[in-house]
Write an enzyme that holds these catalytic residues in place. Structure first.
Site, mmCIF file in Angstrom:
data_model
loop_
_atom_site.group_PDB
_atom_site.id
_atom_site.type_symbol
_atom_site.label_atom_id
_atom_site.label_comp_id
_atom_site.label_asym_id
_atom_site.label_seq_id
_atom_site.Cartn_x
_atom_site.Cartn_y
_atom_site.Cartn_z
ATOM 1 N N ALA A 4 -3.233 -6.513 -9.150
ATOM 2 C CA ALA A 4 -4.281 -7.455 -8.748
ATOM 3 C C ALA A 4 -5.457 -7.467 -9.717
ATOM 4 C CB ALA A 4 -4.785 -7.101 -7.348
ATOM 5 N N ARG A 58 0.857 -1.173 0.000
ATOM 6 C CA ARG A 58 0.000 0.000 0.000
ATOM 7 C C ARG A 58 0.898 1.229 0.000
ATOM 8 N NH1 ARG A 58 -4.272 -2.014 -1.371
ATOM 9 N NH2 ARG A 58 -6.279 -1.850 -0.303
ATOM 10 N N HIS A 116 -1.433 0.683 -9.814
ATOM 11 C CA HIS A 116 -2.196 -0.093 -8.830
ATOM 12 C C HIS A 116 -3.021 -1.184 -9.540
ATOM 13 C CE1 HIS A 116 -3.665 0.344 -4.441
ATOM 14 N NE2 HIS A 116 -3.833 -0.901 -4.840
ATOM 15 N N ASP A 144 3.715 -0.787 -7.647
ATOM 16 C CA ASP A 144 2.339 -0.782 -8.095
ATOM 17 C C ASP A 144 1.483 0.145 -7.241
ATOM 18 O OD1 ASP A 144 0.290 -1.839 -9.859
ATOM 19 O OD2 ASP A 144 -0.503 -2.905 -8.120
ATOM 20 N N GLU A 194 -2.359 8.591 -5.235
ATOM 21 C CA GLU A 194 -2.828 7.948 -6.469
ATOM 22 C C GLU A 194 -4.091 8.648 -6.955
ATOM 23 O OE1 GLU A 194 -3.333 3.772 -5.711
ATOM 24 O OE2 GLU A 194 -1.235 3.466 -5.216
#
Length: 321
Positions: free
Chosen positions: A285, A234, A282, A258, A263
């Protein structure tokens, strides 16, 4: 059998409602595709169960409404819960979807490691310039040491892949105990002695008061100049100022990130210009089918909730996972 009103709070609520209806056709299911509309829908429906994805980022997420009566169970569609703040576990239960993207994130970590050891960026530049350089060499992962910070489901999936590639795997977790595919498992207090051993550092911990800035100036000063950092945790876990300095000065070989403290990453961020940084939005996933898999995981847990059985993936607010 309980018959709670349920809200599916996602960017594609119709799909989520359809999936849950497959196994719970008798329930009152309500879709919601905005942060602003969620509090009103909770009040209107009296929903005691919410499945929610942080689909517009952390800022503005209606955590207060999602964690207050009549809500008794909030099921987070991802693994991180730092956007919720604190909550009273006696009043509301929070679960997450830990594991829904663990294998994909582990593949991302492995792919980024190979990007560096195979120096694919150089080959791509040579191809664009039509340079044939038979002296160029690749580098094996086998025999290197991988330090994994965080041994939740993602960290364990990373460990399996790194072990299969022939690396020596060091795991770090808050409560150390033996873990499959790890050669050693240590507590957080061992990190000062582990930074210098890592050829590859993969960061998988959640953002907690105890993990904020845990990879900082001391870590980069202790790491090998050849070390590679991969961050799928995170924004906030890595202290960005010393990381940027380490990348710019060659204190470490490179990094793949990532997640960022802010953000979307601002267009004037110096991270955009770092040639030794792999930067992704990000998305480690995000794969075709992850959202449906997360909803199906929720539907399975909903069956347990309705019959009064213990839920899986319950998050401890004190630990954050």
């Amino acid at each position: 059998m309980k018959t709670p009103a349920v809200i599916l709070h996602t960017n594609a609520p119709d799909e989520a409602v359809a999936i849950v209806a497959e196994t719970h056709p008798d329930l009152s299911l309500h879709g919601c595709d905005s942060y602003a509309a969620l509090p009103g829908l909770i009040a209107e429906t009296g929903a005691e169960v919410i499945f929610s994805v942080r689909f517009q980022g952390g800022p503005g997420y209606p955590a207060a409404a999602a964690l207050s009566p009549p809500v008794k169970w909030l099921s987070v569609g991802g693994s991180g819960v730092d956007h919720l703040g604190s909550w009273d576990s006696g009043a509301v239960t929070v679960t997450n979807a830990a594991g829904v993207a663990a294998d994909m994130m582990a593949e991302y970590a492995l792919g980024c490691a190979l990007q560096f050891t195979l120096d694919l960026g150089r080959y791509r530049r040579d191809q664009a310039a039509r340079i044939w350089d038979p002296a160029a060499k690749v580098e094996p992962l086998e025999g290197k040491t991988c330090l994994i910070l965080g041994l939740g489901k993602t960290g364990q999936a990373v460990a399996r892949r790194m072990k299969a590639m022939g690396l020596h795997v060091l795991g770090v977790r808050a409560r150390p105990k033996a873990a499959e595919s790890c050669d050693e498992v240590h507590g957080m207090e061992a990190l000062p002695n582990l930074w210098p051993r890592a050829d590859l550092l993969v960061v998988c911990v959640p953002l907690l008061p105890s993990t904020r800035g845990i990879v900082g100036a001391q870590a980069f000063a202790a790491m090998k100049p050849s070390a590679i950092l991969i961050d799928v945790s995170r924004g906030g876990v890595i202290d960005e100022a010393p990381l940027l300095d380490a990348l710019q000065t060659g204190r470490i070989r490179g990094a793949a990130r990532d997640v960022f403290a802010e953000e979307p990453l601002p267009k004037d961020s110096p991270f955009w210009a770092q040639d030794n940084l792999i930067l992704t939005p990000h998305s480690s996933a995000v794969y075709d089918g992850w959202a449906a898999k997360s909803v199906r995981m929720f539907a399975e847990n909903l069956s347990r909730y309705r019959r009064g059985a213990p839920l899986f993936n319950v998050v401890d607010p004190a630990r954050g996972y």
